[in-house]
Write an enzyme that holds these catalytic residues in place. Structure first.
Site, PDB file in Angstrom:
ATOM      1  N   CYS A  82       0.831  -1.209   0.000  1.00 36.86           N
ATOM      2  CA  CYS A  82       0.000   0.000   0.000  1.00 36.86           C
ATOM      3  C   CYS A  82       0.871   1.268   0.000  1.00 36.86           C
ATOM      4  O   CYS A  82       1.627   1.485  -0.943  1.00 36.86           O
ATOM      5  CB  CYS A  82      -0.996  -0.020   1.160  1.00 36.86           C
ATOM      6  N   HIS A 191      -3.957  -4.513  -0.290  1.00 36.87           N
ATOM      7  CA  HIS A 191      -3.591  -5.078   1.007  1.00 36.87           C
ATOM      8  C   HIS A 191      -3.710  -6.604   0.954  1.00 36.87           C
ATOM      9  O   HIS A 191      -4.812  -7.137   1.087  1.00 36.87           O
ATOM     10  CB  HIS A 191      -4.522  -4.543   2.106  1.00 36.87           C
ATOM     11  N   GLU A 193      -2.937  -8.726   3.173  1.00 33.19           N
ATOM     12  CA  GLU A 193      -3.383  -9.244   4.472  1.00 33.19           C
ATOM     13  C   GLU A 193      -4.890  -9.111   4.658  1.00 33.19           C
ATOM     14  O   GLU A 193      -5.455  -9.706   5.585  1.00 33.19           O
ATOM     15  CB  GLU A 193      -2.631  -8.535   5.602  1.00 33.19           C
TER      16      GLU A 193
END
Length: 212
Positions: A82, A191, A193
């Site tokens: 990011c 992202h 995650e």
């Protein structure tokens, strides 16, 4: 035991990134750290980032993370996430113009206040799931179908047009570089995650990647 260091400069999504890496690689030691020696000793390094690029770059420079990133990204797998990706670029339009670390020559642009496609005004920030199309073959794309969806939250983007180091492309009103890659460095605007199966696979690929 292999070690993954997540650089803590006070501006990253540290907890969820650590948990995600631990989930896909339970036999790997994951450190969230601002200790330069621990980062230098790690086998893999992650630079996360959330928030305004001005604040991120201020902390990155204040703590000497910019020099450390240039050093460690030369000889081991390195992942930017990011704003961590945007910080690797030469410059961002955000906050009146902010110089980045400069590992990639791309400019980071604002989507704009009047982003329109097909007669429909698009919300900025771009927030949600979007397809990513792979621009190059790369070990980081292993077992990830072309056009798979990842989760984005951003108002600024790295240019796709003329970007020779673009590894993945997405589209939100404009074409944007969803990923860039060179040598030991891979960086993503989305992202991983927060991107469910595809994101976890990308993080597993990173832990398994030997670089280059």
């Amino acid at each position: 035991m292999k070690t993954v260091a997540i650089i803590d400069y006070g501006m990253g999504n540290l907890h969820s990134a650590r948990k995600a890496v631990e989930h896909v690689a339970p036999n790997v030691r994951v450190l969230v750290t601002d200790n330069a020696d621990q980062i230098r000793d790690a086998d893999h390094v992650i630079l996360p980032g959330v928030g305004a690029i001005r604040d991120c770059m201020h902390e990155i420079r204040r703590l000497g993370v910019d020099a450390l990133v240039r050093e460690v990204s030369r000889d081991r797998p390195f992942l930017g996430i990011c704003v961590g990706m945007q910080a690797l670029m030469s410059r961002s339009e955000e906050n009146g113009g902010v110089e980045g670390i400069g590992l990639f020559p791309s400019e980071v642009r604002f989507f704009g206040d009047n982003l329109v496609e097909g007669g429909e005004r698009l919300k900025v920030p771009h927030m949600g799931w979007n397809e990513v199309y792979q621009a190059v073959e790369h070990p980081m794309w292993h077992n990830i179908p072309d056009g798979d969806r990842f989760y984005f939250v951003h108002s600024y983007y790295a240019e796709a047009e003329g970007n020779a180091e673009m590894a993945g492309r997405s589209h939100y009103g404009v074409d944007l570089a969803a990923a860039v890659a060179r040598d030991n460095i891979f960086a993503v605007q989305f992202h991983p995650e927060k991107s469910a199966r595809a994101g976890l696979q990308l993080l597993k690929n990173f832990v398994d990647w030997s670089g280059q």
